[in-house]
Every structure is written in C-alpha cells, then in structure tokens.
Design a protein around this motif. Structure first.
Motif, PDB file in Angstrom:
ATOM      1  N   TRP A 107      -1.666  -0.455   2.097  1.00 58.05           N
ATOM      2  CA  TRP A 107      -3.013  -0.422   2.651  1.00 58.05           C
ATOM      3  C   TRP A 107      -3.106   0.740   3.635  1.00 58.05           C
ATOM      4  O   TRP A 107      -2.248   0.888   4.505  1.00 58.05           O
ATOM      5  CB  TRP A 107      -3.332  -1.724   3.390  1.00 58.05           C
ATOM      6  N   PHE A 108      -4.133   1.539   3.476  1.00 54.87           N
ATOM      7  CA  PHE A 108      -4.460   2.593   4.422  1.00 54.87           C
ATOM      8  C   PHE A 108      -5.825   2.261   5.020  1.00 54.87           C
ATOM      9  O   PHE A 108      -6.573   1.442   4.482  1.00 54.87           O
ATOM     10  CB  PHE A 108      -4.526   3.951   3.714  1.00 54.87           C
TER      11      PHE A 108
ATOM     12  N   ARG B  38      -7.213   9.369   7.524  1.00 54.86           N
ATOM     13  CA  ARG B  38      -6.692   8.168   6.887  1.00 54.86           C
ATOM     14  C   ARG B  38      -5.259   7.937   7.341  1.00 54.86           C
ATOM     15  O   ARG B  38      -4.463   8.869   7.416  1.00 54.86           O
ATOM     16  CB  ARG B  38      -6.761   8.318   5.373  1.00 54.86           C
ATOM     17  N   GLU B  39      -4.918   6.700   7.627  1.00 54.32           N
ATOM     18  CA  GLU B  39      -3.581   6.377   8.105  1.00 54.32           C
ATOM     19  C   GLU B  39      -3.039   5.141   7.408  1.00 54.32           C
ATOM     20  O   GLU B  39      -3.800   4.257   6.999  1.00 54.32           O
ATOM     21  CB  GLU B  39      -3.604   6.123   9.620  1.00 54.32           C
ATOM     22  N   LEU B  40      -1.718   5.099   7.310  1.00 50.12           N
ATOM     23  CA  LEU B  40      -1.083   3.922   6.731  1.00 50.12           C
ATOM     24  C   LEU B  40      -1.239   2.738   7.672  1.00 50.12           C
ATOM     25  O   LEU B  40      -1.050   2.854   8.883  1.00 50.12           O
ATOM     26  CB  LEU B  40       0.403   4.172   6.500  1.00 50.12           C
ATOM     27  N   VAL B  41      -1.544   1.589   7.114  1.00 47.60           N
ATOM     28  CA  VAL B  41      -1.520   0.342   7.862  1.00 47.60           C
ATOM     29  C   VAL B  41      -0.229  -0.406   7.553  1.00 47.60           C
ATOM     30  O   VAL B  41       0.520  -0.789   8.446  1.00 47.60           O
ATOM     31  CB  VAL B  41      -2.731  -0.537   7.512  1.00 47.60           C
ATOM     32  N   ALA B  42       0.025  -0.612   6.271  1.00 46.44           N
ATOM     33  CA  ALA B  42       1.228  -1.312   5.838  1.00 46.44           C
ATOM     34  C   ALA B  42       1.474  -1.013   4.378  1.00 46.44           C
ATOM     35  O   ALA B  42       0.539  -0.763   3.617  1.00 46.44           O
ATOM     36  CB  ALA B  42       1.081  -2.826   6.042  1.00 46.44           C
ATOM     37  N   ALA B  43       2.742  -1.038   3.992  1.00 38.40           N
ATOM     38  CA  ALA B  43       3.103  -0.831   2.597  1.00 38.40           C
ATOM     39  C   ALA B  43       4.279  -1.731   2.271  1.00 38.40           C
ATOM     40  O   ALA B  43       5.022  -2.152   3.168  1.00 38.40           O
ATOM     41  CB  ALA B  43       3.449   0.632   2.339  1.00 38.40           C
ATOM     42  N   ILE B  44       4.451  -2.008   0.973  1.00 34.68           N
ATOM     43  CA  ILE B  44       5.477  -2.964   0.573  1.00 34.68           C
ATOM     44  C   ILE B  44       6.064  -2.574  -0.773  1.00 34.68           C
ATOM     45  O   ILE B  44       5.363  -2.087  -1.663  1.00 34.68           O
ATOM     46  CB  ILE B  44       4.875  -4.404   0.535  1.00 34.68           C
TER      47      ILE B  44
ATOM     48  N   ALA C   4       8.814  -4.220   3.713  1.00 30.33           N
ATOM     49  CA  ALA C   4       7.533  -3.711   4.195  1.00 30.33           C
ATOM     50  C   ALA C   4       7.706  -2.739   5.348  1.00 30.33           C
ATOM     51  O   ALA C   4       8.666  -2.818   6.121  1.00 30.33           O
ATOM     52  CB  ALA C   4       6.647  -4.878   4.629  1.00 30.33           C
ATOM     53  N   ASN C   5       6.756  -1.820   5.450  1.00 24.89           N
ATOM     54  CA  ASN C   5       6.626  -0.919   6.587  1.00 24.89           C
ATOM     55  C   ASN C   5       5.254  -1.121   7.199  1.00 24.89           C
ATOM     56  O   ASN C   5       4.272  -1.352   6.474  1.00 24.89           O
ATOM     57  CB  ASN C   5       6.758   0.542   6.148  1.00 24.89           C
ATOM     58  N   TYR C   6       5.196  -1.017   8.511  1.00 26.73           N
ATOM     59  CA  TYR C   6       3.937  -1.207   9.212  1.00 26.73           C
ATOM     60  C   TYR C   6       3.703  -0.065  10.191  1.00 26.73           C
ATOM     61  O   TYR C   6       4.638   0.503  10.746  1.00 26.73           O
ATOM     62  CB  TYR C   6       3.941  -2.515  10.013  1.00 26.73           C
ATOM     63  N   ALA C   7       2.445   0.243  10.432  1.00 30.56           N
ATOM     64  CA  ALA C   7       2.100   1.131  11.526  1.00 30.56           C
ATOM     65  C   ALA C   7       2.416   0.421  12.840  1.00 30.56           C
ATOM     66  O   ALA C   7       2.270  -0.798  12.950  1.00 30.56           O
ATOM     67  CB  ALA C   7       0.618   1.482  11.463  1.00 30.56           C
ATOM     68  N   ASP C   8       2.817   1.194  13.829  1.00 30.85           N
ATOM     69  CA  ASP C   8       3.154   0.597  15.130  1.00 30.85           C
ATOM     70  C   ASP C   8       1.970  -0.186  15.706  1.00 30.85           C
ATOM     71  O   ASP C   8       2.151  -1.216  16.351  1.00 30.85           O
ATOM     72  CB  ASP C   8       3.570   1.693  16.107  1.00 30.85           C
TER      73      ASP C   8
ATOM     74  N   THR D 132       0.254  -8.747   8.358  1.00 31.01           N
ATOM     75  CA  THR D 132       1.313  -9.041   7.402  1.00 31.01           C
ATOM     76  C   THR D 132       0.844  -8.669   6.004  1.00 31.01           C
ATOM     77  O   THR D 132      -0.209  -9.138   5.552  1.00 31.01           O
ATOM     78  CB  THR D 132       1.690 -10.529   7.428  1.00 31.01           C
ATOM     79  N   ILE D 133       1.636  -7.852   5.330  1.00 34.72           N
ATOM     80  CA  ILE D 133       1.333  -7.472   3.957  1.00 34.72           C
ATOM     81  C   ILE D 133       2.165  -8.324   3.018  1.00 34.72           C
ATOM     82  O   ILE D 133       3.318  -8.656   3.312  1.00 34.72           O
ATOM     83  CB  ILE D 133       1.595  -5.969   3.718  1.00 34.72           C
ATOM     84  N   SER D 134       1.578  -8.696   1.895  1.00 37.92           N
ATOM     85  CA  SER D 134       2.310  -9.459   0.890  1.00 37.92           C
ATOM     86  C   SER D 134       1.812  -9.053  -0.491  1.00 37.92           C
ATOM     87  O   SER D 134       0.703  -8.513  -0.628  1.00 37.92           O
ATOM     88  CB  SER D 134       2.105 -10.971   1.101  1.00 37.92           C
ATOM     89  N   ARG D 135       2.630  -9.281  -1.487  1.00 39.38           N
ATOM     90  CA  ARG D 135       2.228  -8.945  -2.849  1.00 39.38           C
ATOM     91  C   ARG D 135       2.696 -10.019  -3.806  1.00 39.38           C
ATOM     92  O   ARG D 135       3.709 -10.676  -3.569  1.00 39.38           O
ATOM     93  CB  ARG D 135       2.747  -7.578  -3.265  1.00 39.38           C
TER      94      ARG D 135
END
Length: 123
Positions: A35-36, A44-50, A56-60, A67-70
């Motif tokens: 999600w950006f 545009r910036e990253l919010v979270a990726a998985i 997962a990685n998150y923006a500070d 919380t990101i999930s898939r």
C-alpha cells in the motif's frame, strides 16, 4: 492484472478503518504487494508492503498503528489502520509487483496499481 481497492472514507482522529484490495487477472501470489499513499502536494510514499510469506515492512510513521495482511488464495491484501491521525489523510493505492518477491519500499518495483481509495481523517 487489475487491482480494485475499497473501504476508504471519512473518519475522526483516533478511529480505525480497514481498506482492502482485490487482484484479478493473471496474478501470481508469490510476488510482493503493498500500500502506498499520496497526500495533496506530497510525493507518493510507501505505507506498508508484504511478501507472500507474510514478512512485512512499514513506514516509520505508521509502525505500531497499521497492519498489512494478505490472503494468497483469494488474491487480496488489506490494511488495518488504527489510531488514525489527520496526517494519514491521503489517497491510498494498492500495488502488486510482477517481478519481485520482496516487500519493497520503492514504487518502481511495483508493476500494477489500483485506482486508489481516499481516506480522510478529521481532527
């Protein structure tokens, strides 16, 4: 590949909101998805990726609140957003990589983008 985001809306500071994205077409669930967001006048910036394995990685700025999930079987990704702040106001885009397994921070690593869903947080 088509990505369809849903679930945006207007909420108050401190509220929670869940947005989701469904992928259709020739998808492959092994690649990274994220999600950006883009606020007015900002990049545009990253919010979270998985990754497909759930790493997962998150923006500070959202760590500990989002919380990101898939669901690989359903080709969906969701973002649970808690303790929302006015600065979280933005259009949120889901993005799927067609090349990389990692949960990348870089928008160039993603090949398919959803249409965006607006999240507005009032103070």
């Amino acid at each position: 590949v088509q990505l369809q985001a849903s679930g945006g809306g207007l909420v108050r500071a401190g509220d929670s909101l869940r947005i989701s994205c469904a992928a259709s077409g020739r998808t492959d669930s092994i690649y990274g998805i994220g999600w950006f967001r883009q606020a007015p006048g900002k990049e545009r910036e990253l919010v979270a990726a998985i990754t497909s394995g759930g790493s997962a990685n998150y923006a500070d700025s959202v760590m500990g609140r989002f919380t990101i999930s898939r669901d690989n079987a359903k080709n969906t990704v969701s973002l649970q957003m808690n303790s929302l702040k006015p600065e979280d106001t933005a259009v949120y885009y889901c993005a799927l990589s067609g090349r990389y397994y990692r949960a990348s921070h870089y928008s160039d690593d993603y090949d398919y983008w959803g249409q965006g869903t607006l999240v507005t947080v009032s103070s």
